[in-house]
Design an enzyme around this catalytic site. Structure first.
Site, PDB file in Angstrom:
ATOM      1  N   LYS A   1      -6.338   1.588   1.694  1.00  0.00           N
ATOM      2  CA  LYS A   1      -7.357   0.554   1.544  1.00  0.00           C
ATOM      3  C   LYS A   1      -7.148  -0.576   2.556  1.00  0.00           C
ATOM      4  CE  LYS A   1      -9.114  -2.760  -1.816  1.00  0.00           C
ATOM      5  NZ  LYS A   1      -8.933  -3.338  -3.137  1.00  0.00           N
TER       6      LYS A   1
ATOM      7  N   ARG B   1       0.845  -1.215   0.000  1.00  0.00           N
ATOM      8  CA  ARG B   1       0.000   0.000   0.000  1.00  0.00           C
ATOM      9  C   ARG B   1       0.871   1.252   0.000  1.00  0.00           C
ATOM     10  NH1 ARG B   1      -4.278  -2.535  -1.764  1.00  0.00           N
ATOM     11  NH2 ARG B   1      -5.308  -3.845  -0.222  1.00  0.00           N
TER      12      ARG B   1
END
Length: 140
Positions: A78, A43
């Site tokens: 996320k 991420r």
């Protein structure tokens, strides 16, 4: 710099934490790193700007003595929510990390080295990195 000469843009994401490593597969065995640390590093890479090294707050705690850190603030990640993220800037004068004495100030160089470590020498990743660091890079 390397990226400008060849038109390559490198992004790197770093996160520090626990992970599991091992070899998967019989026909085409491959070395893999799995765990939440690897996912968070991924991420970090995905939200990094080109030719930068993006790090989580956890990793920033280990790097602030050695590098200038550019605060990117809370970033929506996320599956994680809001995490405080940073970009690695220039090496601080006189600061030498214990892993290497020759680290240039160029974040793209650092990202390229991380990419090469993962791509070319996955089987020989130092145990300290296997145990405590998640590193994912992507060349675009």
């Amino acid at each position: 710099p390397f990226g400008q000469a060849y038109g390559i843009q490198v992004r790197c994401g770093l996160h520090t934490g626990d992970l599991v490593s091992g070899v998967l597969g019989n026909a085409r065995p491959r070395h893999v790193l799995v765990g939440d640390t690897v996912n968070t590093a991924s991420r970090m890479e995905s939200i990094a700007r080109p030719n930068t090294v993006n790090v989580s707050g956890t990793t920033a705690c280990h790097l602030f003595k050695y590098f200038e850190l550019i605060d990117r603030g809370a970033t929506e990640i996320k599956g994680k929510g809001n995490l405080h993220t940073y970009e690695i800037g220039a090496r601080k004068p006189g600061a030498t990390p214990t892993l290497s004495k020759e680290i240039p100030d160029d974040p793209a160089w650092i990202a390229t080295q991380a990419y090469n470590l993962i791509k070319d020498r996955m089987v020989n990743v130092p145990a300290v990195l296997q145990e405590r660091a998640g590193v994912l890079t992507r060349v675009s």
